[in-house]
Design an enzyme around this catalytic site. Sequence first.
Site, short mmCIF file in Angstrom:
data_model
loop_
_atom_site.label_atom_id
_atom_site.label_comp_id
_atom_site.label_asym_id
_atom_site.label_seq_id
_atom_site.Cartn_x
_atom_site.Cartn_y
_atom_site.Cartn_z
N ASN A 24 -10.18 -0.51 0.05
CA ASN A 24 -8.71 -0.38 0.07
C ASN A 24 -8.17 -0.91 -1.25
O ASN A 24 -8.20 -2.12 -1.51
CB ASN A 24 -8.16 -1.17 1.25
N CYS A 29 0.80 -1.22 0.00
CA CYS A 29 0.00 0.00 0.00
C CYS A 29 0.84 1.27 0.00
O CYS A 29 0.31 2.36 -0.27
CB CYS A 29 -0.95 -0.01 1.20
N HIS A 50 -3.53 7.17 2.83
CA HIS A 50 -3.88 5.88 2.24
C HIS A 50 -5.25 5.46 2.73
O HIS A 50 -5.54 5.47 3.94
CB HIS A 50 -2.82 4.84 2.62
#
Length: 338
Positions: free
Chosen positions: A284, A112, A254
């Site tokens: 996500n 990520c 994020h």
Amino acid sequence: MTRAAVLEGLGAMVPPRIVSNDEIGELVGSDDTWIRTRTGIHQRHWAEPGTVTGDLAIAAGERAMRSAGGGKVDLVILATSTPNQPMPATAPEIAHRLGLGTPWAYDLSAACTGWVYAMANAVGAISSGLIDRALVIGADIWSTRLNHDDRASAIIFGDGAGAAVLRAGDPDEPGAFQGFDLGSDGGHHDLALLAVGGSRQRSYRQPPSEQDNLLAMRGKELFSHAVERMSSSSAKLLDRIGWTVDDVDWFAGHQANSRILYAISDLLKVERERVLLHIDRVGNTSAASIPLALTHAAAAGTFGVGDRILSTAFGVGLNWGSTALTWPDIKVDGVLGD
């Protein structure tokens, strides 16, 4: 004059298929209220069979290049943990299919945090004079790697891609990147793992189990690490570049979990009204997370030229990173497929 890297274009893509909380809830034994309360996610997008990470990356890259007015690039970086195949890298194929000739091209794996790491690579190459222009793409397809017996992780992930074009420019002009803070801690590499495909698993010379093909994640421990690392990295970066929290117009963290984002903003004392949220629409999306959120906000007219934007990310490995830029005068389309 000092040479800087400047944001010139943005583009993003999510697959057309929308997976609601009710649909994923049937697979994992949950419901819409439980998922929304714990994650902030209302829906996510999943790729249809036959769609690979490179397909999403190309769609996002095309839109980023169009946003930047076309032209050539000297470097293509694909940040991904789900490449088309372990070898060869997917980035050269993307460059070829986009008709970009023969640029320097490679994949970067940092989960990520991949977007921030890839941007640091591109900004460094431009600032040093090694190249003049770069296309950076973050893309992942995690829907095929989810363990539906692990409710905590299976509800989170969506598929998508986001891309940016960077060019050489002036550090004082809108769009210029101001700096980075990056770090890692391999002592916690086992908090999330996809075991299949690497030399460690293959060294045992036994066929992988079905579980090896699926993501294994210890979510509660990752939550606390994410809050700590992203907040501290953001604070270090602000101090390094001479910004205060009051200087930050928008916090683009994020998009892993809305509770994580708000916990970080509270620690930094950034008002929640300045926190970008896109996770409710896409989940996500790993390396695509930040560029998807930026593209969505830019297309909605959220940013003004010169707005100061702080971004931070955290990924398994563990790794983390933060960057900051001023917003440029660019035209950005909405997220394709959203």
